[in-house]
Scaffold this motif. Structure first.
Motif, mmCIF file in Angstrom:
data_model
loop_
_atom_site.group_PDB
_atom_site.id
_atom_site.type_symbol
_atom_site.label_atom_id
_atom_site.label_comp_id
_atom_site.label_asym_id
_atom_site.label_seq_id
_atom_site.Cartn_x
_atom_site.Cartn_y
_atom_site.Cartn_z
ATOM 1 N N GLU A 139 -34.891 26.047 -29.379
ATOM 2 C CA GLU A 139 -33.559 25.591 -28.952
ATOM 3 C C GLU A 139 -33.650 24.211 -28.326
ATOM 4 O O GLU A 139 -32.816 23.348 -28.584
ATOM 5 N N GLY A 140 -34.677 23.990 -27.500
ATOM 6 C CA GLY A 140 -34.840 22.694 -26.853
ATOM 7 C C GLY A 140 -35.118 21.575 -27.844
ATOM 8 O O GLY A 140 -34.695 20.439 -27.649
ATOM 9 N N GLY A 157 -27.674 16.415 -37.846
ATOM 10 C CA GLY A 157 -28.253 15.140 -37.441
ATOM 11 C C GLY A 157 -29.753 15.061 -37.640
ATOM 12 O O GLY A 157 -30.362 14.019 -37.468
ATOM 13 N N PHE A 158 -30.358 16.150 -38.039
ATOM 14 C CA PHE A 158 -31.801 16.234 -38.201
ATOM 15 C C PHE A 158 -32.129 16.171 -39.692
ATOM 16 O O PHE A 158 -31.479 16.834 -40.496
ATOM 17 N N MET A 171 -37.715 12.850 -34.916
ATOM 18 C CA MET A 171 -36.322 12.985 -34.489
ATOM 19 C C MET A 171 -36.165 12.640 -33.018
ATOM 20 O O MET A 171 -37.154 12.482 -32.301
ATOM 21 N N ARG A 172 -34.932 12.535 -32.613
ATOM 22 C CA ARG A 172 -34.594 12.368 -31.202
ATOM 23 C C ARG A 172 -33.907 13.657 -30.763
ATOM 24 O O ARG A 172 -32.763 13.899 -31.126
ATOM 25 N N PRO A 207 -32.367 12.025 -26.009
ATOM 26 C CA PRO A 207 -31.812 11.253 -27.128
ATOM 27 C C PRO A 207 -32.227 9.779 -27.175
ATOM 28 O O PRO A 207 -32.011 9.122 -28.180
ATOM 29 N N ASP A 208 -32.822 9.268 -26.105
ATOM 30 C CA ASP A 208 -33.223 7.855 -26.081
ATOM 31 C C ASP A 208 -34.653 7.614 -26.557
ATOM 32 O O ASP A 208 -35.095 6.459 -26.604
#
Length: 165
Positions: free
Chosen positions: A50-51, A71-72, A98-99, A104-105
């Motif tokens: 999940e993380g 988005g992945f 991925m981010r 997200p940064d």
């Protein structure tokens, strides 16, 4: 009690007794564990998963990875999963870049190990994907490449000077 149900988490088939996996395997594992059915629909994944993906099990169950995580770049992973389903050969170390929603940064690198799940009669049950975050290892390898290049560039003039003497 029937022939397959036994106390204390053991299974008995064909005269052999095998321990069952612990019930808390999905809750205690630091590795992202994903289970998919033969049509590559998510059945279950753990908190570590999940993380990595940023969605709950409830949101994703029943969907393919490309549907659950738009988005992945899941197309590559799904192709690997289809290959594993077809051949039965596990694929180790598939890198995913991925981010994650929790960070997200920053880019992260994950390494996935994908293998087919079958029952004792050989019927295909689906796919398991065990994924770990290897970002730190990946960054260390990149740093070593830079240092090796710097070392080569520094030694080059030194080597030329010594060759001219």
């Amino acid at each position: 009690m029937d022939g397959d149900a036994h106390p204390r988490g053991t299974g008995r088939r064909g005269g052999r007794t095998r321990p069952s996996p612990p019930r808390n395997l999905f809750t205690v594992s630091p590795v992202g564990l994903f289970l998919l059915d033969p049509r590559l629909r998510l059945i279950r994944f753990n908190p570590a998963g999940e993380g990595m993906q940023g969605s709950s099990v409830d949101e994703a169950v029943g969907k393919r990875p490309t549907e659950a995580w738009p988005g992945f770049p899941a197309e590559t992973v799904e192709r690997v999963m289809e290959q594993v389903l077809t051949t039965g050969e596990p694929v180790i170390g598939v890198e995913k870049y991925m981010r994650p929603p929790g960070d997200p940064d920053h880019d992260h690198v994950y390494s996935a190990n994908v293998f087919r799940l079958q029952d004792d009669e050989g019927r295909i049950l689906g796919i398991a994907d065990a994924t770990i975050d290897v970002t730190d290892r990946h960054l260390a390898q990149e740093r070593l490449k830079v240092l090796a290049e710097v070392d080569r560039l520094v030694r080059l003039p030194w080597t030329r000077r010594n060759a001219e003497r």
